[in-house]
Design a protein around this motif. Structure first.
Motif, PDB file in Angstrom:
ATOM      1  N   GLU A  99       0.831  -1.203   0.000  1.00 13.39           N
ATOM      2  CA  GLU A  99       0.000   0.000   0.000  1.00 13.39           C
ATOM      3  C   GLU A  99       0.868   1.257   0.000  1.00 13.39           C
ATOM      4  OE1 GLU A  99       0.953  -0.882   4.240  1.00 13.39           O
ATOM      5  OE2 GLU A  99       0.408  -2.039   2.456  1.00 13.39           O
ATOM      6  N   LEU A 100       2.029   1.194   0.668  1.00 12.20           N
ATOM      7  CA  LEU A 100       2.943   2.334   0.654  1.00 12.20           C
ATOM      8  C   LEU A 100       3.586   2.498  -0.713  1.00 12.20           C
ATOM      9  CD1 LEU A 100       4.735   1.995   4.126  1.00 12.20           C
ATOM     10  CD2 LEU A 100       2.847   3.507   3.476  1.00 12.20           C
ATOM     11  N   ARG A 101       3.929   1.396  -1.346  1.00 13.74           N
ATOM     12  CA  ARG A 101       4.520   1.462  -2.675  1.00 13.74           C
ATOM     13  C   ARG A 101       3.516   2.039  -3.674  1.00 13.74           C
ATOM     14  NH1 ARG A 101       9.118  -0.526  -5.350  1.00 13.74           N
ATOM     15  NH2 ARG A 101       9.968  -0.210  -3.269  1.00 13.74           N
ATOM     16  N   GLU A 106       1.718   6.642  -7.063  1.00  9.38           N
ATOM     17  CA  GLU A 106       0.669   7.601  -7.423  1.00  9.38           C
ATOM     18  C   GLU A 106       1.119   9.033  -7.168  1.00  9.38           C
ATOM     19  OE1 GLU A 106      -2.778   6.447  -5.268  1.00  9.38           O
ATOM     20  OE2 GLU A 106      -3.082   4.585  -6.384  1.00  9.38           O
ATOM     21  N   SER A 107       1.824   9.251  -6.066  1.00  8.84           N
ATOM     22  CA  SER A 107       2.325  10.583  -5.752  1.00  8.84           C
ATOM     23  C   SER A 107       3.347  11.043  -6.785  1.00  8.84           C
ATOM     24  CB  SER A 107       2.959  10.577  -4.355  1.00  8.84           C
ATOM     25  OG  SER A 107       3.580  11.801  -4.068  1.00  8.84           O
ATOM     26  N   ASP A 110       1.467  11.679 -10.237  1.00  5.00           N
ATOM     27  CA  ASP A 110       0.575  12.838 -10.205  1.00  5.00           C
ATOM     28  C   ASP A 110       1.373  14.130 -10.349  1.00  5.00           C
ATOM     29  OD1 ASP A 110      -1.707  11.340 -10.011  1.00  5.00           O
ATOM     30  OD2 ASP A 110      -1.983  11.633  -7.845  1.00  5.00           O
ATOM     31  N   ASP A 111       2.460  14.247  -9.581  1.00  2.39           N
ATOM     32  CA  ASP A 111       3.268  15.462  -9.654  1.00  2.39           C
ATOM     33  C   ASP A 111       3.969  15.593 -11.000  1.00  2.39           C
ATOM     34  OD1 ASP A 111       2.487  16.120  -7.126  1.00  2.39           O
ATOM     35  OD2 ASP A 111       4.438  15.862  -6.182  1.00  2.39           O
ATOM     36  N   TYR A 112       4.507  14.480 -11.487  1.00  2.70           N
ATOM     37  CA  TYR A 112       5.188  14.524 -12.779  1.00  2.70           C
ATOM     38  C   TYR A 112       4.223  14.912 -13.897  1.00  2.70           C
ATOM     39  CZ  TYR A 112       7.198  12.845 -17.143  1.00  2.70           C
ATOM     40  OH  TYR A 112       7.623  12.764 -18.442  1.00  2.70           O
ATOM     41  N   LEU A 113       3.062  14.260 -13.962  1.00  3.42           N
ATOM     42  CA  LEU A 113       2.126  14.512 -15.049  1.00  3.42           C
ATOM     43  C   LEU A 113       1.560  15.929 -14.996  1.00  3.42           C
ATOM     44  CD1 LEU A 113       0.381  11.036 -15.048  1.00  3.42           C
ATOM     45  CD2 LEU A 113       1.816  11.957 -16.880  1.00  3.42           C
ATOM     46  N   ALA A 114       1.475  16.498 -13.787  1.00  5.95           N
ATOM     47  CA  ALA A 114       1.019  17.884 -13.667  1.00  5.95           C
ATOM     48  C   ALA A 114       2.005  18.861 -14.292  1.00  5.95           C
ATOM     49  CB  ALA A 114       0.795  18.235 -12.196  1.00  5.95           C
ATOM     50  N   SER A 115       3.249  18.428 -14.461  1.00  8.00           N
ATOM     51  CA  SER A 115       4.279  19.311 -15.024  1.00  8.00           C
ATOM     52  C   SER A 115       4.371  19.213 -16.535  1.00  8.00           C
ATOM     53  CB  SER A 115       5.646  18.958 -14.428  1.00  8.00           C
ATOM     54  OG  SER A 115       6.181  17.784 -15.018  1.00  8.00           O
ATOM     55  N   VAL A 116       3.675  18.278 -17.137  1.00 10.36           N
ATOM     56  CA  VAL A 116       3.874  18.015 -18.565  1.00 10.36           C
ATOM     57  C   VAL A 116       3.531  19.222 -19.419  1.00 10.36           C
ATOM     58  CG1 VAL A 116       3.039  16.665 -20.525  1.00 10.36           C
ATOM     59  CG2 VAL A 116       3.651  15.515 -18.396  1.00 10.36           C
ATOM     60  N   ASP A 117       2.318  19.754 -19.296  1.00 12.08           N
ATOM     61  CA  ASP A 117       1.916  20.875 -20.147  1.00 12.08           C
ATOM     62  C   ASP A 117       2.764  22.124 -19.911  1.00 12.08           C
ATOM     63  OD1 ASP A 117       0.044  19.363 -21.445  1.00 12.08           O
ATOM     64  OD2 ASP A 117      -1.646  20.053 -20.233  1.00 12.08           O
ATOM     65  N   PRO A 118       2.983  22.567 -18.642  1.00 14.30           N
ATOM     66  CA  PRO A 118       3.838  23.741 -18.446  1.00 14.30           C
ATOM     67  C   PRO A 118       5.249  23.553 -18.994  1.00 14.30           C
ATOM     68  CG  PRO A 118       2.605  23.264 -16.450  1.00 14.30           C
ATOM     69  CD  PRO A 118       2.395  22.102 -17.367  1.00 14.30           C
TER      70      PRO A 118
END
Length: 283
Positions: A99-101, A106-107, A110-118
């Protein structure tokens, strides 16, 4: 295998790429992929842009991850690389605590994909009105081999980070050019069996700036570099010109030498193979 005998190919073919993926070639070196005036334009735009220092990821002997500072390396402020998040895959989030893995993965994504467009917007803007150097390499590889942008859970990743290695009087100091390998953790992309590093050069110093590939077998995925691999080991140096593109097997230990008299600017990306084509590309 002694790397002094490994070939350096001057063009992309499926057989050449396959040999590189297997560790049976040193590099594929495409000369003059990008016109000189395009390279100079990108360099001048990058020099006028606020940049952020780049932390370099490494794996300890116990398998945990951390970062060490690199000598004067930076990239556009909103840009990030996937390996900047690998420290979340700690020893405490292993298979004994799935569950930790899962939460760590996911963390990270999520952060990486949020940076794709910018990131894409910034890098595209820095190269305008020309295309990004990485786009020219993508088209070249796609025409010959077949390649596609990697996805995670149906979401597109990115490729082509601009990295600026500033000039440094420490260009011949081993501490300024750490030996490393680049490999995406198996827990993130279990299908990737082999990985290449691809670099399109926009600026290369006269003194320093070469890529050193060390005489050591490919490092297994997720394994640390053995302590005996250091700057005293034999190596082959690849000294490109602006506009050249070089592909290496990123699991063979290598190092980037800082420039003494000028900056080094490169558009970098990674290419993965699951054993079939098309290849996958990301940064």
């Amino acid at each position: 295998m002694n790397i002094s005998t490994l070939p350096i190919y001057d063009r992309v073919t499926r057989s050449n790429v396959d040999a590189l993926l297997r560790g049976e070639a040193l590099a594929i070196w495409i000369k003059g992929l990008i016109p000189a005036d395009h390279c100079e334009h990108v360099y001048e735009r990058v020099r006028a842009t606020p940049m952020k220092p780049l932390p370099i990821h490494y794996t300890r002997e116990d398998g945990t991850a951390d970062y060490h500072p690199h000598a004067n390396v930076s990239r556009p402020g909103v840009d990030v690389q996937l390996d900047e998040y690998f420290d979340r895959l700690t020893a405490g989030s292993d298979e004994a605590r799935p569950e930790l893995r899962r939460a760590a993965i996911e963390s990270i994504m999520d952060d990486y994909l949020a940076s794709v467009d910018p990131s894409n917007q910034v890098n595209t803007g820095l190269c305008a009105p020309y295309r990004r150097p990485c786009d020219a390499l993508f088209d070249h590889l796609n025409e010959v081999c077949g390649i596609e942008l990697a996805e995670f859970n149906g979401r597109k990743m990115k490729f082509g980070t601009l990295l600026l290695n500033g000039r440094s009087e420490r260009y011949d100091d081993p501490a300024a050019c750490p030996i490393h390998v680049d490999t995406v953790p198996a827990v993130l992309f279990p299908s990737i069996q082999a990985q290449l590093g691809a670099i399109v050069y926009c600026r290369v110093p006269n003194i320093g700036g070469e890529l050193r590939v060390y005489d050591h077998p490919l490092i297994p995925r997720d394994a640390p570099i053995p302590p005996e691999v250091d700057h005293s080991c034999p190596y082959r140096a690849l000294k490109p010109s602006a506009g050249d593109a070089i592909l290496i097997n990123s699991r063979r230990p290598h190092a980037v030498i800082p420039g003494r008299d000028d900056d080094r600017l490169a558009n970098i990306m990674f290419i993965g193979s699951s054993g079939t084509y098309p290849l996958q590309i990301w940064t």
